[in-house]
Enzyme design. Sequence first.
Site, PDB file in Angstrom:
ATOM      1  N   GLY A 229       0.905  -1.173  -0.042  1.00 34.48           N
ATOM      2  CA  GLY A 229       0.234   0.123   0.084  1.00 34.48           C
ATOM      3  C   GLY A 229       0.699   1.267  -0.067  1.00 34.48           C
ATOM      4  N   CYS A 339     -13.479   4.953 -28.613  1.00 32.38           N
ATOM      5  CA  CYS A 339     -14.811   5.414 -28.957  1.00 32.38           C
ATOM      6  C   CYS A 339     -15.788   5.372 -27.830  1.00 32.38           C
ATOM      7  CB  CYS A 339     -15.535   4.809 -30.191  1.00 32.38           C
ATOM      8  SG  CYS A 339     -14.624   5.415 -31.556  1.00 32.38           S
ATOM      9  N   GLU A 340     -15.463   6.287 -26.740  1.00 34.22           N
ATOM     10  CA  GLU A 340     -15.891   6.272 -25.515  1.00 34.22           C
ATOM     11  C   GLU A 340     -15.239   7.392 -24.948  1.00 34.22           C
ATOM     12  OE1 GLU A 340     -16.492   3.195 -22.311  1.00 34.22           O
ATOM     13  OE2 GLU A 340     -16.773   1.918 -24.029  1.00 34.22           O
ATOM     14  N   TYR A 367       0.439  -1.224 -12.761  1.00 36.63           N
ATOM     15  CA  TYR A 367      -0.893  -1.074 -13.170  1.00 36.63           C
ATOM     16  C   TYR A 367      -1.289  -0.373 -14.329  1.00 36.63           C
ATOM     17  CZ  TYR A 367      -0.719  -2.988  -8.300  1.00 36.63           C
ATOM     18  OH  TYR A 367      -0.419  -3.474  -7.313  1.00 36.63           O
TER      19      TYR A 367
HETATM   20  C1  LIG Z   1      -1.944  -5.586  -5.080  1.00 33.47           C
HETATM   21  C2  LIG Z   1      -1.354  -6.430  -4.041  1.00 33.47           C
HETATM   22  C3  LIG Z   1      -0.093  -5.947  -3.552  1.00 33.47           C
HETATM   23  C4  LIG Z   1       0.610  -4.821  -3.920  1.00 33.47           C
HETATM   24  O1  LIG Z   1      -0.097  -3.499  -3.690  1.00 33.47           O
HETATM   25  P1  LIG Z   1       0.687  -2.020  -4.111  1.00 33.47           P
HETATM   26  O2  LIG Z   1      -0.260  -1.117  -3.826  1.00 33.47           O
HETATM   27  O3  LIG Z   1       0.790  -2.014  -5.503  1.00 33.47           O
HETATM   28  O4  LIG Z   1       1.996  -2.039  -3.444  1.00 33.47           O
HETATM   29  C5  LIG Z   1       0.454  -6.507  -2.347  1.00 33.47           C
HETATM   30  N1  LIG Z   1      -0.048  -7.495  -1.827  1.00 33.47           N
HETATM   31  C6  LIG Z   1      -1.265  -8.021  -2.155  1.00 33.47           C
HETATM   32  C7  LIG Z   1      -1.740  -9.484  -1.652  1.00 33.47           C
HETATM   33  C8  LIG Z   1      -1.919  -7.447  -3.436  1.00 33.47           C
HETATM   34  O5  LIG Z   1      -3.031  -8.036  -3.702  1.00 33.47           O
END
Ligand SMILES: *Cc1c(COP(=O)(O)O)cnc(C)c1O
EC number: 4.1.1.20
Length: 412
Positions: A229, A339-340, A367
């Site tokens: 996170g 096309c959106e 991502y």
């Molecule tokens: C997506 C995910 C992460 C990575 O999250 P980030 O925000 O990209 O660091 C870590 N652990 C799990 C289980 C995830 O699904």
Amino acid sequence: MIHELKNKNNPIHRESLIQLAKKYGTPLYVYDFFKIKKQYIKMKNAFNGVKNLIINYACKANTNLNILKFLQKLGSGLDTVSIQEVKIGLKAGFHPKKIIFTPNCVSLQEIKEAVNFGVRINLDNLSILEQFGEYYPDYAIGIRINPHIMAGGNYKISVGHIDSKFGISYYQIPHMKRILKNTGLKIEGFHMHTGSDISDIKAFLSGAEVLFQTAIDFPNLDYIDFGSGFKVPYKKNDLKTDLNYLSYSITKKFLNFCENYGNKITLIFEPGKFIVSESGYFLVSVNVIKHTVSTVFAGVNSGFNHFLRPMFYDAYHCIENISNPDGRFRFYTVVGYICESDTFGVNRKVKEIREGDILCIKNAGAYCFSMSSNYNSRYRPSEVMIFKGKDFLIRKRETMQDLMRNIIDIHI
Ligand SMILES: *Cc1c(COP(=O)(O)O)cnc(C)c1O
């Protein structure tokens, strides 16, 4: 020769990016491997107070095999969420025990496949736990706990709150213990992952507290996994996770926990975005400048088929016109060719854009390609890595053949 690290804010030189756009065509993803290494080391160093530390790269952020191989060589482990990611990880050379499979709502069949590969498994619901225990009572597993905290940059990427589908609620721990007793299954670790883009460290720390409280009752754990996170800045003065403060607080709490716990235990993090986001540049060409009554649009040769985050998450990504550095600043709404409505950025201050110019969209490492699609029957772009001043094509642009590969043409 590609110039790396020209200055702090623009690691790859503008002219190098233009060269790459000319050489490989656009749209094009470019990844600076030096930056990936830098981020990996930054995270390792932040937690250097912890002796047994593992960084597992969460590869759903970007699964290009070459990125995985690079991180494997640096010593990273891997966090995976599908059996296909597990297979890519094994192909990249990760030892099965360096791969954690943390699926959500996948079939028991898929989990059985992971067992056959010998990777670590992290379960997040009681029904599967029970079934797993019947088949593999001797295969120690991890448990993903839902600590019931609200963390993460927005609701879509917040996965540890009470209504979330992720994790086993810590209120269900008595039930979980009963299942363990009935099946004889052993637990090797506890895990949480509460969302992406966490800037509120207190929420993270309270989640950690829940994990410690849970773990203390299980004497033979190998690891505690705090997920990820970690937020990176997407623009000047943007919020980011204060890594120093976080590592200071977590290290202190973890060492304290280890003392009470007695046994040696490993601390795991699984960053995705933190490792690869800033390494990526997405290069697109401007097809049209279109003046409407209220707006000047710059229409580019890409869209949410290649780059979904602005449209899906309202994510802000910096956009720079790298072909007109001496132009004056003007305001544009940069849109795609799908096309959106697909808008990369509204009312952005960008150096004057002319048709044919190349725009660079930043923070394109995480991502972005991994969420791309063939919508509007467009080819997915190619990917290039920059390593030690050289560029390498690491994914070819798709062709008509790729689009038609699995189509069965029935003659009726
Ligand atoms: C997506 C995910 C992460 C990575 O999250 P980030 O925000 O990209 O660091 C870590 N652990 C799990 C289980 C995830 O699904």
